[in-house]
Structure formats: structure tokens, C-alpha cells
Design an enzyme around this catalytic site. Structure first.
Site, PDB file in Angstrom:
ATOM      1  N   ARG A 275       0.856  -1.190   0.000  1.00  0.00           N
ATOM      2  CA  ARG A 275       0.000   0.000   0.000  1.00  0.00           C
ATOM      3  C   ARG A 275       0.892   1.240   0.000  1.00  0.00           C
ATOM      4  O   ARG A 275       1.968   1.248   0.580  1.00  0.00           O
ATOM      5  CB  ARG A 275      -0.906   0.019   1.235  1.00  0.00           C
ATOM      6  CG  ARG A 275      -2.012  -1.014   1.187  1.00  0.00           C
ATOM      7  CD  ARG A 275      -2.968  -0.895   2.364  1.00  0.00           C
ATOM      8  NE  ARG A 275      -2.374  -1.412   3.589  1.00  0.00           N
ATOM      9  CZ  ARG A 275      -1.904  -0.669   4.578  1.00  0.00           C
ATOM     10  NH1 ARG A 275      -1.978   0.661   4.521  1.00  0.00           N
ATOM     11  NH2 ARG A 275      -1.372  -1.229   5.635  1.00  0.00           N
TER      12      ARG A 275
ATOM     13  N   TYR B 108      -1.341  -3.616  -6.779  1.00  0.00           N
ATOM     14  CA  TYR B 108      -1.154  -4.328  -5.507  1.00  0.00           C
ATOM     15  C   TYR B 108      -2.418  -4.295  -4.622  1.00  0.00           C
ATOM     16  O   TYR B 108      -3.097  -3.264  -4.530  1.00  0.00           O
ATOM     17  CB  TYR B 108       0.030  -3.731  -4.736  1.00  0.00           C
ATOM     18  CG  TYR B 108       0.062  -4.230  -3.309  1.00  0.00           C
ATOM     19  CD1 TYR B 108       0.591  -5.480  -3.005  1.00  0.00           C
ATOM     20  CD2 TYR B 108      -0.516  -3.484  -2.280  1.00  0.00           C
ATOM     21  CE1 TYR B 108       0.559  -5.965  -1.712  1.00  0.00           C
ATOM     22  CE2 TYR B 108      -0.550  -3.964  -0.982  1.00  0.00           C
ATOM     23  CZ  TYR B 108      -0.019  -5.198  -0.698  1.00  0.00           C
ATOM     24  OH  TYR B 108      -0.061  -5.681   0.577  1.00  0.00           O
ATOM     25  N   GLY B 109      -2.643  -5.360  -3.913  1.00  0.00           N
ATOM     26  CA  GLY B 109      -3.748  -5.582  -2.963  1.00  0.00           C
ATOM     27  C   GLY B 109      -4.525  -4.368  -2.504  1.00  0.00           C
ATOM     28  O   GLY B 109      -5.519  -3.982  -3.103  1.00  0.00           O
TER      29      GLY B 109
ATOM     30  N   LYS C 236      -9.540  -2.019   1.978  1.00  0.00           N
ATOM     31  CA  LYS C 236      -9.191  -0.862   2.806  1.00  0.00           C
ATOM     32  C   LYS C 236      -9.932   0.398   2.344  1.00  0.00           C
ATOM     33  O   LYS C 236     -10.373   1.209   3.167  1.00  0.00           O
ATOM     34  CB  LYS C 236      -7.684  -0.624   2.763  1.00  0.00           C
ATOM     35  CG  LYS C 236      -6.854  -1.823   3.195  1.00  0.00           C
ATOM     36  CD  LYS C 236      -7.114  -2.216   4.620  1.00  0.00           C
ATOM     37  CE  LYS C 236      -6.111  -3.288   5.054  1.00  0.00           C
ATOM     38  NZ  LYS C 236      -6.291  -3.670   6.451  1.00  0.00           N
TER      39      LYS C 236
ATOM     40  N   HIS D 240     -10.859  -1.778  11.855  1.00  0.00           N
ATOM     41  CA  HIS D 240      -9.735  -2.610  11.450  1.00  0.00           C
ATOM     42  C   HIS D 240      -9.539  -3.670  12.534  1.00  0.00           C
ATOM     43  O   HIS D 240      -8.612  -3.590  13.330  1.00  0.00           O
ATOM     44  CB  HIS D 240      -8.501  -1.704  11.305  1.00  0.00           C
ATOM     45  CG  HIS D 240      -7.325  -2.360  10.667  1.00  0.00           C
ATOM     46  ND1 HIS D 240      -6.041  -1.926  10.883  1.00  0.00           N
ATOM     47  CD2 HIS D 240      -7.229  -3.391   9.807  1.00  0.00           C
ATOM     48  CE1 HIS D 240      -5.209  -2.664  10.177  1.00  0.00           C
ATOM     49  NE2 HIS D 240      -5.897  -3.558   9.529  1.00  0.00           N
TER      50      HIS D 240
ATOM     51  N   SER E 287      -0.561  -3.085  12.075  1.00  0.00           N
ATOM     52  CA  SER E 287       0.105  -4.091  11.245  1.00  0.00           C
ATOM     53  C   SER E 287       1.281  -4.691  12.006  1.00  0.00           C
ATOM     54  O   SER E 287       1.902  -4.025  12.824  1.00  0.00           O
ATOM     55  CB  SER E 287       0.602  -3.462   9.946  1.00  0.00           C
ATOM     56  OG  SER E 287      -0.499  -3.004   9.209  1.00  0.00           O
TER      57      SER E 287
ATOM     58  N   CYS F 160       1.420  -7.005  14.322  1.00  0.00           N
ATOM     59  CA  CYS F 160       1.253  -7.295  15.747  1.00  0.00           C
ATOM     60  C   CYS F 160       0.539  -8.624  15.957  1.00  0.00           C
ATOM     61  O   CYS F 160       0.057  -8.918  17.050  1.00  0.00           O
ATOM     62  CB  CYS F 160       0.472  -6.172  16.431  1.00  0.00           C
ATOM     63  SG  CYS F 160       1.401  -4.634  16.547  1.00  0.00           S
TER      64      CYS F 160
ATOM     65  N   THR G 239      -3.625 -11.709  12.417  1.00  0.00           N
ATOM     66  CA  THR G 239      -4.078 -12.946  11.779  1.00  0.00           C
ATOM     67  C   THR G 239      -3.808 -14.151  12.692  1.00  0.00           C
ATOM     68  O   THR G 239      -4.616 -15.078  12.761  1.00  0.00           O
ATOM     69  CB  THR G 239      -3.415 -13.113  10.401  1.00  0.00           C
ATOM     70  OG1 THR G 239      -3.783 -11.978   9.595  1.00  0.00           O
ATOM     71  CG2 THR G 239      -3.882 -14.370   9.693  1.00  0.00           C
TER      72      THR G 239
ATOM     73  N   ASP H  99      -9.408  -9.169   9.619  1.00  0.00           N
ATOM     74  CA  ASP H  99      -8.921  -7.817   9.286  1.00  0.00           C
ATOM     75  C   ASP H  99      -9.942  -6.702   9.491  1.00  0.00           C
ATOM     76  O   ASP H  99      -9.566  -5.624   9.907  1.00  0.00           O
ATOM     77  CB  ASP H  99      -8.437  -7.802   7.828  1.00  0.00           C
ATOM     78  CG  ASP H  99      -7.567  -6.595   7.514  1.00  0.00           C
ATOM     79  OD1 ASP H  99      -6.701  -6.244   8.335  1.00  0.00           O
ATOM     80  OD2 ASP H  99      -7.767  -5.991   6.448  1.00  0.00           O
TER      81      ASP H  99
ATOM     82  N   ARG I 248       2.230 -12.029  -0.050  1.00  0.00           N
ATOM     83  CA  ARG I 248       0.871 -12.249   0.449  1.00  0.00           C
ATOM     84  C   ARG I 248       0.255 -13.538  -0.050  1.00  0.00           C
ATOM     85  O   ARG I 248       0.646 -14.069  -1.078  1.00  0.00           O
ATOM     86  CB  ARG I 248      -0.019 -11.081  -0.044  1.00  0.00           C
ATOM     87  CG  ARG I 248       0.406  -9.713   0.464  1.00  0.00           C
ATOM     88  CD  ARG I 248      -0.201  -9.431   1.799  1.00  0.00           C
ATOM     89  NE  ARG I 248       0.282  -8.186   2.391  1.00  0.00           N
ATOM     90  CZ  ARG I 248      -0.383  -7.542   3.347  1.00  0.00           C
ATOM     91  NH1 ARG I 248      -1.528  -7.998   3.795  1.00  0.00           N
ATOM     92  NH2 ARG I 248       0.110  -6.446   3.878  1.00  0.00           N
TER      93      ARG I 248
ATOM     94  N   PHE J 106       1.540 -16.205  21.178  1.00  0.00           N
ATOM     95  CA  PHE J 106       0.897 -17.206  20.308  1.00  0.00           C
ATOM     96  C   PHE J 106      -0.222 -17.939  21.049  1.00  0.00           C
ATOM     97  O   PHE J 106      -1.082 -17.299  21.635  1.00  0.00           O
ATOM     98  CB  PHE J 106       1.951 -18.144  19.707  1.00  0.00           C
ATOM     99  CG  PHE J 106       2.969 -17.385  18.883  1.00  0.00           C
ATOM    100  CD1 PHE J 106       2.596 -16.793  17.682  1.00  0.00           C
ATOM    101  CD2 PHE J 106       4.282 -17.221  19.327  1.00  0.00           C
ATOM    102  CE1 PHE J 106       3.515 -16.068  16.924  1.00  0.00           C
ATOM    103  CE2 PHE J 106       5.199 -16.505  18.573  1.00  0.00           C
ATOM    104  CZ  PHE J 106       4.808 -15.936  17.374  1.00  0.00           C
TER     105      PHE J 106
ATOM    106  N   GLU K 141      -0.438 -19.290  23.804  1.00  0.00           N
ATOM    107  CA  GLU K 141      -0.555 -18.975  25.240  1.00  0.00           C
ATOM    108  C   GLU K 141      -1.385 -17.707  25.472  1.00  0.00           C
ATOM    109  O   GLU K 141      -1.831 -17.451  26.595  1.00  0.00           O
ATOM    110  CB  GLU K 141       0.827 -18.811  25.885  1.00  0.00           C
ATOM    111  CG  GLU K 141       1.818 -19.948  25.627  1.00  0.00           C
ATOM    112  CD  GLU K 141       1.365 -21.312  26.135  1.00  0.00           C
ATOM    113  OE1 GLU K 141       0.298 -21.396  26.788  1.00  0.00           O
ATOM    114  OE2 GLU K 141       2.086 -22.301  25.857  1.00  0.00           O
TER     115      GLU K 141
HETATM  116  C1  PEP Z   1      -2.749  -4.378   2.195  1.00  0.00           C
HETATM  117  O1  PEP Z   1      -1.559  -4.089   2.316  1.00  0.00           O
HETATM  118  O2  PEP Z   1      -3.342  -4.348   1.128  1.00  0.00           O
HETATM  119  C2  PEP Z   1      -3.465  -4.737   3.395  1.00  0.00           C
HETATM  120  C3  PEP Z   1      -4.528  -5.474   3.376  1.00  0.00           C
HETATM  121  O3  PEP Z   1      -2.945  -4.195   4.505  1.00  0.00           O
HETATM  122  P1  PEP Z   1      -2.650  -4.820   5.918  1.00  0.00           P
HETATM  123  O4  PEP Z   1      -2.312  -6.252   5.720  1.00  0.00           O
HETATM  124  O5  PEP Z   1      -1.531  -3.985   6.428  1.00  0.00           O
HETATM  125  O6  PEP Z   1      -3.879  -4.654   6.714  1.00  0.00           O
HETATM  126 MN    MN Z   2      -5.196  -4.839   7.956  1.00  0.00          MN
END
Ligand code: PEP
Ligand code: MN
Ligand code: NA
Length: 618
Positions: free
Chosen positions: A92, A231-232, A240, A260, A282, A284, A287, A307, A399, A525, A527
Site C-alpha cells: 500500500r 497491488y492488494g 481498505k 480494522h 500491522s 502485531c 491474523t 482484518d 501475500r 501465540f 498462550e
Molecule cells: C494491504 O496491504 O493491502 C493490506 C490489506 O494491509 P494490511 O495487511 O496492512 O492490513
Molecule cells: Mn489490515
């Protein structure tokens, strides 16, 4: 709207998915808008995406034939592909991301503002003829189950087939969405061009894009225009751009929250289910927490989202949340058996990988997937790679794009249109100092204060001092479509509309506190389930909490530490509050609030004053 050339008949010859004939005002408006964008961008073809499996297969075949995707070995990774981006189009681009509100103050100090009239002129020149030689895809998408009460519809016009394939995984696309538009559902306009028109006979690049990039949001007219990147987050505008930046504005005006946040269901040993939403900046482990496998016996976590969460007050006065997405767009490096085995299992097939490394056997690899790197790879740029190459094989922001349904612990009802009732909201950052493992807010306003102060430490701090803080309030810094001070006020208003006993409880966590020797004090993780266990016993009123100047903390004896060995001294450091260091941090918070020039709600400046008062009295 943009000033378009006189709209003659569209220059394009429809090929494949044509628009369904309809006299409904919604579909007529959509067709007129498509005609306008076609007249501006001059694609060779227009394709209306129907979302069928046959269409997906044809798209993937075409991308492979054009050298834009590599088909992975179906023996290891069925239905999966690898894309390699242009080396300058890997993430991004926050510096090229703009909020074009009528008033600059409405964008606020944390966004790049541009005057809407000026930027519309710039965009009109950039998009003029930008799709020559390409196909314009019309992609109707729904965020949330099609027709659901918390769902919203958008349409993306794009000249990137890779984007179409990605949107098809990340959202619900095609004919069912068009039917909603036909039936009068409102929809948001988003336009995307990679900005690489082709002259007749000109060979295409494997990853077409443009050095000049613009990701522009119009909060007053609810539009997104994105130019120059494939890109994504720059190209999957549903994510986003729409589900956070534009949706946060819609939520402000309609009284709900676009956040978020991951979304999980935690099931305790007695079978009782709790729903938690959590915001982390981001890098941290969002996921990882979304796919947590608890280490404590009897506990289970079901994944709902990793997300984005849309949260709205229900008829029962509780907050109900959905994950508006249909897939995961996750960072590959660092995802492995030891960190997130659930994600690894999710990626068994039907995945589009971007910028990871390719193995000789036609499968993929990235740093952290296995402890040891394979001896020979092709790196993300397509160059030969060995462990001695001295550079990562996968791009650090490489990704995976994968259907959420493939997650082995996805909740059975993850697509339920009305969402799930929230029991708790958690804020987290990456803090080496000050912030304890877990903290409970004393009330909603204190919780909003905690959210507004979310930050990560840039530099390793010395004992008793705070490192340089990267502020990321509510983990929304790059994603709030309007002035963040107004966003804090909106959160306070939403809380006031809830009955106190119906409001989700608010907590702060920090998995990353370090000891004086620079070691992480908490194993993290799986824990982390032990922290969630305490949070849930607090929600149920089963354990008391210790009141401190910064909020409520556990009694150490109430933490379930069976089966792990965290030294007593480490535990004490995990919860240590140094009033002097916290007073320093309060000064930094005051400086941060001051950047909003008096627009911070009084309730938050009072929280800051009260915090200082309690710290001085401590
Ligand atoms: C992205 O980079 O397109 C994205 C989804 O951002 P992030 O993974 O930082 O939330
Ligand atoms: Mn995100
Ligand atoms: Na600015």
C-alpha cells in the site's frame, strides 16, 4: 463527478459477460456510469463479471497464458497461482493515498488531503485513455452476505484481471449482487486502472502498473478512484478503500462502526461462546490471534474474520458484528507451523500467492514457512536463490489471497448476515515498555481513550523510558476516512447509545513487553488464550480486578498459568506500572492530541487529566 468527454456510444465491444437487460433505475444508473468511464478510459472490451466458476477458470487461464500468473503444481497446491509484481509495486502507498473531502479539516491531520475539484482534474487526465488495449471489468461486489442487514454493495471498474480474481476471493461478486442493485440497493462507485494503456500490437508487461500512483477517496460522494498500482490494498478497492475508509464515513453518518479488527468466537470448557473483536496495528499478530489455537485444555477459538469488522447496534441494544470480507489477504512471511498452523492449513489450495518464492517442484515457500530454507528457489523477482544469497527469497510483504471458508477453524455460521453479538473489544500494540499484558477499561470512555492511544514502539527503549512511539489509534491511522478526532467523538457517541450493561467491555493487551534484558516476557501465540480466559472471567464477573492508575489489572493468582513456566519476576515485570514513565507517556499523548488542534473530544482530554492525577497520587 468527473468532467467526461461527451458520451457518445461506448467505444467498447462487449465480450463475454454482458450486462443483464433491465429497466430498473439502479441498473440503468450503473450502465450509464459504466458508459461514462468507458468513454473516459477507452478500453478495448467490457466484461461484466458474473462470478461463475467458468468465468474464474477462463480468467485464470488467460492470466497464465499472458505470463501474469504462474500455475503452481496442482499436486502440492491445487487451483493455486503465483504472481510477481513490479518491484516498485509491492505494498500500500500511504503517501499516495488521499482523502478528497470538501473541507480540509474533515480529512484531519492524519490523512493526506487534496481539494476534490483539483484532484478530479488530475484524475480525469490520468484516466483518459488509460485502459486502451485492455478489458474493463465491471465487478459488482457485496461486503457482507448478499442482502444482509449490515452488508453494503459496491461496484469496481478495473482493467486488472488479477484484481478481478482477488476481489472474487475477498468479496462476494457477480450476478446476485447485480440483482440487489436491480432491486434498488444503494451502491458505491469505485474505479481502478493500472495506468498502463497498450498501443496496438504493444506487448504487455507481466505486472502492468504506473510510476505515478493515486489512491483517492471522495467521502462526500462516496467514491474511490485508484490509479497506477495493481497491488492488494491499492487495487482491491472493496477492502481498505471501501470497507474501512469510505465505510467509516458511512458509519459516522449512520451511527455504526467500520473497524480494522479481527473477529473471533471463543468457546470455554463449559461450551459457552463469547465474541471478541480486536484491533492491532500491522505486524502485531492480528491474523495469528484470529486463528488462535488455545493451549489451555477445553478452550476453542472459531475464526470469523482477520482484518475488518463492521459493528452496529442491534434491536436488542447489543453491538452486532460481521466480517464483511470473504477471504484472507495475509502476509506470508512468518506464517508457519509454529506461529500459525491454522493459516498454513488454510492455504492448501485455491490460493493466489503474490511475491513469495517458487520451489523447483512448483510449490511455494517463504521465510518462516519452515525452519530451514530449501536449498534452491526462485525468489520473488524471478531470480535464482539459495540460502547464501544474502537476501530474502520472498518479499517481506508477500501475500496469500485465500477463501475464508478454507480455514479449518472458521465458524460454521461465519456468513450469518446479522453477525454475532460482541462481548469484548480488545486493543493491542507492540509495546516494549509500560503497557501491561492485559488491562481492562473502567468504562466505555476510558476504553475509547485506550483505543485513541494505541501505539507501537519504534526503538528499543531503555529501562524506565518510553521508546519512540508510532501512534496508530484504534489501528485505524491509515484507514480512517475522516478526521480522527471526530472518529473518537463518534466512538463516544456510539457508546452513549448503548445501555451500560449491553456495551461490550473494552480491554488492552500487549504481547510484546520486554524485560530489562531485552527478552520478551510473555510466550505469546497459543498462550495468549490465557489472557482471553481472564478477559472472559471478567465479563462473567467471576474474578475481581485490581484497580490501578491506568485501569483494571488481574491479580497474578487469577491468571491460568497451568503448564507454562513464566518466572514470578517476569510476571511482575509484565504488570509493572512505573508512574514516572507513565507520566512521560501522558506528555506524549498530550502532544499527540494537540496535533488535532482542539478537535479532541473533552471526554478524552478529561481521561488524560484523570490519568495524570491518579499517577501523581500513586
Ligand atoms: C494491504 O496491504 O493491502 C493490506 C490489506 O494491509 P494490511 O495487511 O496492512 O492490513
Ligand atoms: Mn489490515
Ligand atoms: Na495532512
Amino acid at each position: 463527478t468527473l468532467t467526461f468527454r461527451p458520451s457518445t456510444a461506448p467505444a467498447a465491444v462487449p465480450a463475454g459477460g454482458s450486462p443483464p437487460p433491465s429497466t430498473s433505475p439502479g441498473l440503468i444508473a450503473l450502465r450509464l456510469w459504466v458508459d461514462e468511464v468507458v468513454a473516459l478510459t477507452k478500453p478495448d472490451r467490457v466484461h461484466w463479471v458474473d462470478g461463475s466458476a467458468a468465468e474464474h477458470d477462463a480468467l485464470m487461464r488467460e492470466l497464465v497464458a499472458e505470463g501474469k500468473l504462474i500455475k503452481l503444481n496442482p499436486e502440492w497446491r491445487p487451483g493455486s497461482y503465483l504472481a510477481r509484481t513490479h518491484p516498485g509495486d509491492v505494498a500500500r502507498v500511504e503517501a499516495r493515498t488521499f482523502i478528497a473531502s470538501e473541507n480540509e479539516d474533515d480529512a484531519g491531520p492524519t490523512n493526506n488531503w487534496v481539494a476534490p475539484d483539483e484532484i478530479r482534474g488530475t484524475l480525469t487526465s490520468l484516466f483518459a485513455g488509460s485502459m486502451r488495449g485492455r478489458t474493463l471489468y465491471v465487478v459488482p461486489f457485496s461486503m457482507g452476505a448478499v442482502g444482509g442487514p449490515l452488508s453494503h454493495i459496491g461496484v469496481q471498474l478495473t482493467d486488472s484481471a488479477y484484481a478481478v480474481a482477488s476481489i472474487g476471493i475477498m468479496t462476494r461478486v457477480g450476478t446476485p449482487v447485480l440483482r440487489e442493485i436491480e432491486n434498488g440497493a444503494p451502491w458505491v462507485r469505485t474505479v481502478h486502472s493500472v495506468g498502463a494503456p497498450l498501443a496496438p500490437g504493444q506487448a504487455d508487461a507481466a505486472w502492468p502498473c504506473n510510476d505515478e500512483k493515486y489512491i483517492v477517496h471522495f467521502p462526500d460522494t462516496l467514491e474511490v478512484w485508484s490509479f497506477g498500482s495493481g497491488y492488494g490494498g491499492n487495487a482491491i478497492l472493496a477492502k481498505k478503500c471501501f470497507a474501512l475508509r469510505i465505510a467509516s464515513v458511512i458509519g459516522r453518518d449512520e451511527g455504526w462502526l467500520a473497524e480494522h479488527m479481527l473477529l473471533i468466537r471463543v468457546i470455554d470448557p463449559s461450551g459457552r461462546a463469547y465474541h471478541l473483536a480486536a484491533a492491532f496495528p500491522s505486524a502485531c499478530g492480528k491474523t495469528n490471534l484470529a486463528m488462535l489455537r488455545p493451549t489451555i485444555p477445553g478452550w476453542r477459538v472459531e475464526t470469523l474474520g482477520d482484518d475488518i469488522a463492521w459493528i452496529r447496534k442491534g434491536a436488542d441494544g447489543r453491538m452486532w458484528a460481521i466480517n464483511p470480507e470473504a477471504g484472507f489477504f495475509g502476509v506470508a512471511p512468518g506464517t508457519g507451523e509454529s506461529t500459525n498452523v491454522t493459516a498454513v492449513e488454510t492455504l492448501w489450495g485455491n490460493t493466489i500467492f503474490t511475491n513469495v518464492a517458487l520451489r523447483p517442484d512448483g510449490d511455494v515457500w517463504w521465510e518462516g514457512l519452515t525452519d530451514e530454507a530449501p536449498p534452491h528457489l526462485t525468489d520473488w523477482r524471478g531470480e535464482p536463490w539459495t540460502p547464501d544469497s544474502g537476501r530474502p527469497a520472498a518479499h517481506p510483504n508477500s501475500r496469500f489471497t485465500v477463501p475464508a471458508a478454507q480455514c479449518p477453524q472458521i465458524a460454521d455460521d461465519w456468513e450469518t448476515p446479522e453477525g454475532v453479538p460482541l462481548d469484548a473489544i480488545i486493543f493491542g500494540g507492540r509495546r516494549a515498555t509500560n503497557v501491561p499484558l492485559v488491562l481492562e477499561a473502567t468504562d466505555w470512555a476510558h476504553g475509547v481513550f485506550l483505543g485513541s492511544t494505541v501505539s507501537s514502539e519504534k526503538t528499543a527503549a531503555a529501562e524506565g523510558t518510553v521508546g519512540e512511539l508510532r501512534r496508530d489509534p484504534f489501528a485505524m491511522l491509515p484507514f480512517c476516512g475522516y478526521n480522527m478526532a471526530d472518529y473518537f467523538a463518534h466512538w463516544l457517541r456510539v457508546g452513549q447509545s448503548l445501555r451500560f450493561d449491553h456495551a461490550p467491555r473494552i480491554f488492552q493487551v500487549n504481547w510484546f513487553r520486554k524485560g530489562a534484558d531485552g527478552r520478551f516476557l510473555w510466550p505469546g501465540f497459543g498462550e495468549n488464550a490465557r489472557v482471553i480466559d481472564w478477559i472472559i472471567r471478567r465479563i462473567d464477573g467471576k474474578v475481581p480486578a485490581v484497580t490501578t492508575p491506568i485501569g483494571r489489572m488481574p491479580r497474578l493468582s487469577d491468571l491460568n498459568l497451568d503448564g507454562i513456566d513464566v518466572p514470578e519476576a517476569d510476571l511482575e515485570q509484565l504488570f509493572e506500572i512505573d508512574p514516572r514513565s507513565w507520566l512521560d507517556e501522558a506528555d506524549l499523548t498530550e502532544e499527540f492530541f494537540a496535533t488535532f488542534g482542539g478537535r479532541i473530544p473533552a471526554a478524552l482530554t478529561s481521561e488524560l487529566s484523570a490519568l495524570r492525577y491518579r499517577l501523581r497520587a500513586a
